[in-house]
Enzyme design. Sequence first.
Site, PDB file in Angstrom:
ATOM      1  N   ARG A   1       0.842  -1.209   0.000  1.00  0.00           N
ATOM      2  CA  ARG A   1       0.000   0.000   0.000  1.00  0.00           C
ATOM      3  C   ARG A   1       0.875   1.256   0.000  1.00  0.00           C
ATOM      4  NH1 ARG A   1      -3.872   0.004   4.986  1.00  0.00           N
ATOM      5  NH2 ARG A   1      -5.035  -1.552   3.786  1.00  0.00           N
TER       6      ARG A   1
ATOM      7  N   ARG B   1      -1.688   6.831   9.757  1.00  0.00           N
ATOM      8  CA  ARG B   1      -1.836   6.309   8.390  1.00  0.00           C
ATOM      9  C   ARG B   1      -1.919   7.439   7.357  1.00  0.00           C
ATOM     10  NH1 ARG B   1      -4.093   1.139   8.225  1.00  0.00           N
ATOM     11  NH2 ARG B   1      -3.303  -0.099   9.962  1.00  0.00           N
TER      12      ARG B   1
ATOM     13  N   LYS C   1      -3.695   1.379  14.930  1.00  0.00           N
ATOM     14  CA  LYS C   1      -3.687   2.330  13.821  1.00  0.00           C
ATOM     15  C   LYS C   1      -4.293   3.662  14.254  1.00  0.00           C
ATOM     16  CE  LYS C   1      -6.346  -0.580  11.480  1.00  0.00           C
ATOM     17  NZ  LYS C   1      -7.207  -1.208  10.462  1.00  0.00           N
TER      18      LYS C   1
ATOM     19  N   LYS D   1      -5.898   7.162  12.448  1.00  0.00           N
ATOM     20  CA  LYS D   1      -6.277   7.752  11.164  1.00  0.00           C
ATOM     21  C   LYS D   1      -6.643   9.224  11.310  1.00  0.00           C
ATOM     22  CE  LYS D   1      -7.681   3.407   9.129  1.00  0.00           C
ATOM     23  NZ  LYS D   1      -8.776   2.588   8.573  1.00  0.00           N
TER      24      LYS D   1
ATOM     25  N   CYS E   1     -15.160  -3.238  -0.550  1.00  0.00           N
ATOM     26  CA  CYS E   1     -13.776  -3.526  -0.146  1.00  0.00           C
ATOM     27  C   CYS E   1     -13.252  -4.701  -0.974  1.00  0.00           C
ATOM     28  CB  CYS E   1     -13.730  -3.839   1.341  1.00  0.00           C
ATOM     29  SG  CYS E   1     -14.425  -5.453   1.727  1.00  0.00           S
TER      30      CYS E   1
ATOM     31  N   CYS F   1      -8.103 -10.708   1.011  1.00  0.00           N
ATOM     32  CA  CYS F   1      -8.159 -10.312   2.415  1.00  0.00           C
ATOM     33  C   CYS F   1      -8.314 -11.525   3.335  1.00  0.00           C
ATOM     34  CB  CYS F   1      -9.310  -9.333   2.650  1.00  0.00           C
ATOM     35  SG  CYS F   1      -9.381  -8.850   4.387  1.00  0.00           S
TER      36      CYS F   1
ATOM     37  N   CYS G   1     -16.621  -8.206   5.728  1.00  0.00           N
ATOM     38  CA  CYS G   1     -16.625  -8.488   7.171  1.00  0.00           C
ATOM     39  C   CYS G   1     -16.944  -7.192   7.909  1.00  0.00           C
ATOM     40  CB  CYS G   1     -15.280  -9.087   7.613  1.00  0.00           C
ATOM     41  SG  CYS G   1     -14.026  -7.863   8.007  1.00  0.00           S
TER      42      CYS G   1
ATOM     43  N   CYS H   1     -14.102  -1.547   6.037  1.00  0.00           N
ATOM     44  CA  CYS H   1     -13.117  -0.872   5.186  1.00  0.00           C
ATOM     45  C   CYS H   1     -13.740   0.013   4.100  1.00  0.00           C
ATOM     46  CB  CYS H   1     -12.176  -1.896   4.570  1.00  0.00           C
ATOM     47  SG  CYS H   1     -11.217  -2.768   5.824  1.00  0.00           S
TER      48      CYS H   1
HETATM   49 FE1  SRM Z   1      -9.197  -1.779   6.261  1.00  0.00          FE
HETATM   50  C1  SRM Z   1      -7.850  -4.409   7.919  1.00  0.00           C
HETATM   51  C2  SRM Z   1      -8.337  -3.095   3.336  1.00  0.00           C
HETATM   52  C3  SRM Z   1      -9.871   1.181   4.803  1.00  0.00           C
HETATM   53  C4  SRM Z   1     -10.952  -0.824   9.045  1.00  0.00           C
HETATM   54  N1  SRM Z   1      -8.195  -3.445   5.736  1.00  0.00           N
HETATM   55  C5  SRM Z   1      -7.682  -4.388   6.566  1.00  0.00           C
HETATM   56  C6  SRM Z   1      -6.818  -5.394   5.800  1.00  0.00           C
HETATM   57  C7  SRM Z   1      -5.406  -4.905   5.800  1.00  0.00           C
HETATM   58  C8  SRM Z   1      -6.942  -6.866   6.252  1.00  0.00           C
HETATM   59  C9  SRM Z   1      -5.975  -7.378   7.268  1.00  0.00           C
HETATM   60  O1  SRM Z   1      -5.745  -6.747   8.308  1.00  0.00           O
HETATM   61  O2  SRM Z   1      -5.467  -8.479   7.046  1.00  0.00           O
HETATM   62  C10 SRM Z   1      -7.483  -5.249   4.396  1.00  0.00           C
HETATM   63  C11 SRM Z   1      -6.606  -5.615   3.204  1.00  0.00           C
HETATM   64  C12 SRM Z   1      -7.460  -6.246   2.135  1.00  0.00           C
HETATM   65  C13 SRM Z   1      -6.798  -6.389   0.832  1.00  0.00           C
HETATM   66  O3  SRM Z   1      -6.705  -7.533   0.339  1.00  0.00           O
HETATM   67  O4  SRM Z   1      -6.383  -5.401   0.241  1.00  0.00           O
HETATM   68  C14 SRM Z   1      -8.013  -3.841   4.463  1.00  0.00           C
HETATM   69  N2  SRM Z   1      -8.997  -1.058   4.432  1.00  0.00           N
HETATM   70  C15 SRM Z   1      -8.721  -1.790   3.328  1.00  0.00           C
HETATM   71  C16 SRM Z   1      -8.911  -0.976   2.068  1.00  0.00           C
HETATM   72  C17 SRM Z   1      -7.943  -1.350   0.964  1.00  0.00           C
HETATM   73  C18 SRM Z   1     -10.363  -1.151   1.606  1.00  0.00           C
HETATM   74  C19 SRM Z   1     -10.761  -0.515   0.297  1.00  0.00           C
HETATM   75  O5  SRM Z   1     -11.779  -0.954  -0.214  1.00  0.00           O
HETATM   76  O6  SRM Z   1     -10.119   0.391  -0.193  1.00  0.00           O
HETATM   77  C20 SRM Z   1      -8.748   0.443   2.658  1.00  0.00           C
HETATM   78  C21 SRM Z   1      -7.326   0.900   2.684  1.00  0.00           C
HETATM   79  C22 SRM Z   1      -7.216   2.278   3.227  1.00  0.00           C
HETATM   80  C23 SRM Z   1      -5.854   2.883   3.142  1.00  0.00           C
HETATM   81  O7  SRM Z   1      -5.476   3.291   2.047  1.00  0.00           O
HETATM   82  O8  SRM Z   1      -5.193   3.008   4.171  1.00  0.00           O
HETATM   83  C24 SRM Z   1      -9.235   0.210   4.077  1.00  0.00           C
HETATM   84  N3  SRM Z   1     -10.164  -0.077   6.849  1.00  0.00           N
HETATM   85  C25 SRM Z   1     -10.434   0.994   6.038  1.00  0.00           C
HETATM   86  C26 SRM Z   1     -11.415   1.828   6.656  1.00  0.00           C
HETATM   87  C27 SRM Z   1     -12.043   3.076   6.044  1.00  0.00           C
HETATM   88  C28 SRM Z   1     -11.273   4.316   6.351  1.00  0.00           C
HETATM   89  O9  SRM Z   1     -10.243   4.285   7.013  1.00  0.00           O
HETATM   90  O10 SRM Z   1     -11.723   5.378   5.916  1.00  0.00           O
HETATM   91  C29 SRM Z   1     -11.738   1.246   7.867  1.00  0.00           C
HETATM   92  C30 SRM Z   1     -12.834   1.738   8.869  1.00  0.00           C
HETATM   93  C31 SRM Z   1     -12.390   2.891   9.671  1.00  0.00           C
HETATM   94  C32 SRM Z   1     -11.606   2.444  10.855  1.00  0.00           C
HETATM   95  O11 SRM Z   1     -10.388   2.336  10.757  1.00  0.00           O
HETATM   96  O12 SRM Z   1     -12.216   2.162  11.884  1.00  0.00           O
HETATM   97  C33 SRM Z   1     -10.940   0.056   7.981  1.00  0.00           C
HETATM   98  N4  SRM Z   1      -9.331  -2.463   8.175  1.00  0.00           N
HETATM   99  C34 SRM Z   1     -10.160  -1.961   9.143  1.00  0.00           C
HETATM  100  C35 SRM Z   1     -10.080  -2.809  10.300  1.00  0.00           C
HETATM  101  C36 SRM Z   1     -10.856  -2.614  11.633  1.00  0.00           C
HETATM  102  C37 SRM Z   1     -10.087  -1.764  12.565  1.00  0.00           C
HETATM  103  C38 SRM Z   1     -10.714  -1.710  13.943  1.00  0.00           C
HETATM  104  O13 SRM Z   1     -10.549  -0.705  14.614  1.00  0.00           O
HETATM  105  O14 SRM Z   1     -11.340  -2.679  14.360  1.00  0.00           O
HETATM  106  C39 SRM Z   1      -9.186  -3.852   9.976  1.00  0.00           C
HETATM  107  C40 SRM Z   1      -8.768  -5.034  10.874  1.00  0.00           C
HETATM  108  C41 SRM Z   1      -7.724  -4.659  11.873  1.00  0.00           C
HETATM  109  O15 SRM Z   1      -7.118  -3.595  11.851  1.00  0.00           O
HETATM  110  O16 SRM Z   1      -7.518  -5.503  12.751  1.00  0.00           O
HETATM  111  C42 SRM Z   1      -8.741  -3.610   8.628  1.00  0.00           C
HETATM  112 FE1  SF4 Z   2     -11.096  -7.381   4.527  1.00  0.00          FE
HETATM  113 FE2  SF4 Z   2     -13.148  -6.958   6.131  1.00  0.00          FE
HETATM  114 FE3  SF4 Z   2     -11.670  -4.914   5.321  1.00  0.00          FE
HETATM  115 FE4  SF4 Z   2     -13.241  -6.095   3.608  1.00  0.00          FE
HETATM  116  S1  SF4 Z   2     -13.921  -5.012   5.445  1.00  0.00           S
HETATM  117  S2  SF4 Z   2     -11.073  -5.571   3.252  1.00  0.00           S
HETATM  118  S3  SF4 Z   2     -13.185  -8.199   4.264  1.00  0.00           S
HETATM  119  S4  SF4 Z   2     -10.968  -6.546   6.603  1.00  0.00           S
END
Ligand code: SRM
Ligand code: SF4
Length: 576
Positions: A83, A152, A216, A218, A437, A443, A482, A486
């Site tokens: 990323r 981030r 993390k 943000k 997502c 993922c 899930c 994201c």
């Molecule tokens: Fe996310 C984890 C993809 C934005 C909340 N996110 C992941 C991981 C890295 C899975 C992992 O930990 O093994 C995913 C990778 C999937 C893949 O194959 O690419 C993933 N997140 C993404 C992206 C690529 C989704 C997308 O459709 O674009 C976004 C990348 C953003 C970036 O450029 O940095 C992405 N993730 C978000 C957002 C939205 C936002 O930030 O505006 C959220 C919700 C806001 C938040 O942070 O609460 C988000 N991602 C999570 C979480 C839950 C965090 C939590 O507090 O519980 C995880 C899981 C974790 O961190 O344990 C996670």
């Molecule tokens: Fe993976 Fe869940 Fe984030 Fe989708 S919402 S990219 S399934 S961690």
Amino acid sequence: MTLLPRSPAAKTDPRSEVERIKEASHFLRGTIVAGLTDADQVQFGEDDANLLKLHGVYQQYDRDTATERKQKGIDRDFQFMTRLRIAGGRLTAAQYLSCDGFADRFGNGTLRITTRQTFQYHGVLKGALKGLLGAINAATLTTFATCGDVVRNVMAPPTPVRSPVYDTLNQIARTLSARFLPQTGAYAEIWVDGVPVPDDGHNEEPLYDATYLPRKFKIGLATPDDNSTDVLTNDLAVIALFDGNRFLGANLAVGGGLGLTHNKAKTYARLASPLLFVEPEALGDAIEAVIKVQRDHGDRRDRKHARLKYLVAEKGLAWIKSETERHAGRSYDAPRPMARFRVPDLLGWQAQGDGRWFLGVPVPSGRIANQGERRLRTALRLLVNQFQPGVVLTPTQDILFTDLAEADRAPLEALLREHGVALAQDLAPVQRWGMACPALPTCGLALTEAERVREPILDGILERLTAHGLEHEAISVRITGCPNGCARPYAGDIGLIGRMAGTYALYLGGNFEGTRLSTCLLDKVAEHDIPRVLEPLLRDFAEHRQGIESFGDYCSRLGNRHLAELVADSLSPAMI
Ligand code: SRM
Ligand code: SF4
């Protein structure tokens, strides 16, 4: 994967395993270099895999082939997601073309725009990592600190209108992104051949220290007139206030975050709460003070309880403010009143304010790929090569091309059409605003599909909208595999959140402006049942909406009890 044996001290350490890994890593070095050069292993051990996240590298495996390989006794097909860090999503034409080229050289031939305005590569093999990260850095970009327990990628409204307001927002995003980048030399040493630093006890991280943040962190920027970033879903929301073009300062709101676990009430989505007002020259210091509060008090024992949102909810805003003031060594005014948030539609052709134009091109699920007749990736590469526009990645996973002349418009549009690219005017609003997502197959946390079912799900919903004359209605449907959230599914009109294979929890009642979260109406709806379940709600909305209220506002006004009565006839017992 190998897990290093825990030391005797670790057995009594109440902190999570990740804390121990960070602390023992000598500022993110671990044994990554040894892992990279071990040609016999296609993956890294668990500790290094954890550290790699802070370098912007995620160890994944192809989930499509995992079961079959297991049956054949073959290990999983390990590969990596990488990323980038692109503050505010702004790229030059040259950077875009470099990024595009890397997709073939090092990845699976696609570029993916994320919901935080950056690119991801998928399908990178271990042997290609060093080449990819080196090439990204040579293109004056980085992957550093895009994952893991640090600040981030900083988001900013993508709107490319030429005005002091947007110049200020972008300048702030870039400054904050640079200021909160970790200081360790590990990244340069490993990926761009920096000089190794001996482990002599020197603290390379004045802000983060050896264990970085508990989780993390943000940061997003917005103005009341432009909340394209869903700013309140960030740990720290910077809402910049202007008098005309004059930057007055910012309201800081804290404690946003969406990740939760199904049926675990102790985890929840939350929008950031206004904390304080800060003048322009003191903005960076105020943000650093909030980061320090989270660094020192965030929960390092339980990663599901470690985000700033839990600290804010449990300690209260008054406590957060006084701790922030203690770190900053000053007091802050209360947040200033703000106008209601608005979100501009940036797709299609729009005037930029300086005689030039920008074009917003929809990118389904952010995936820039050639798929059959739709040769989006080729088209965008040719476009950037020929017209040399500025490039902006949006929080809705779309792309904007800026600084275009009137004379560019017809040939540029012809180029896109020749490659089968759908333009904004070809799509219904529900298709334009839909987000998903990546989920399967990359993922590791996905419970269901998301990106790969976005199109059929939206088509099914559009069919029902059309049946009720609602095809021009701007409804945002956000799909995730899930409950981590994201694609920010709790912040749209309709959230479809992966529950178990083929079924989704249905969330309704969020608003377009990003100031109200949706709530769960139904727990398990099969993918093919989604349009049928929404049908009675869309019918009632068409008949009984008040004025121009949105679908999310309508659902929120009715409340879940009333909505449940409306859908009752279309339910099977498994859905409730
Ligand atoms: Fe996310 C984890 C993809 C934005 C909340 N996110 C992941 C991981 C890295 C899975 C992992 O930990 O093994 C995913 C990778 C999937 C893949 O194959 O690419 C993933 N997140 C993404 C992206 C690529 C989704 C997308 O459709 O674009 C976004 C990348 C953003 C970036 O450029 O940095 C992405 N993730 C978000 C957002 C939205 C936002 O930030 O505006 C959220 C919700 C806001 C938040 O942070 O609460 C988000 N991602 C999570 C979480 C839950 C965090 C939590 O507090 O519980 C995880 C899981 C974790 O961190 O344990 C996670
Ligand atoms: Fe993976 Fe869940 Fe984030 Fe989708 S919402 S990219 S399934 S961690």
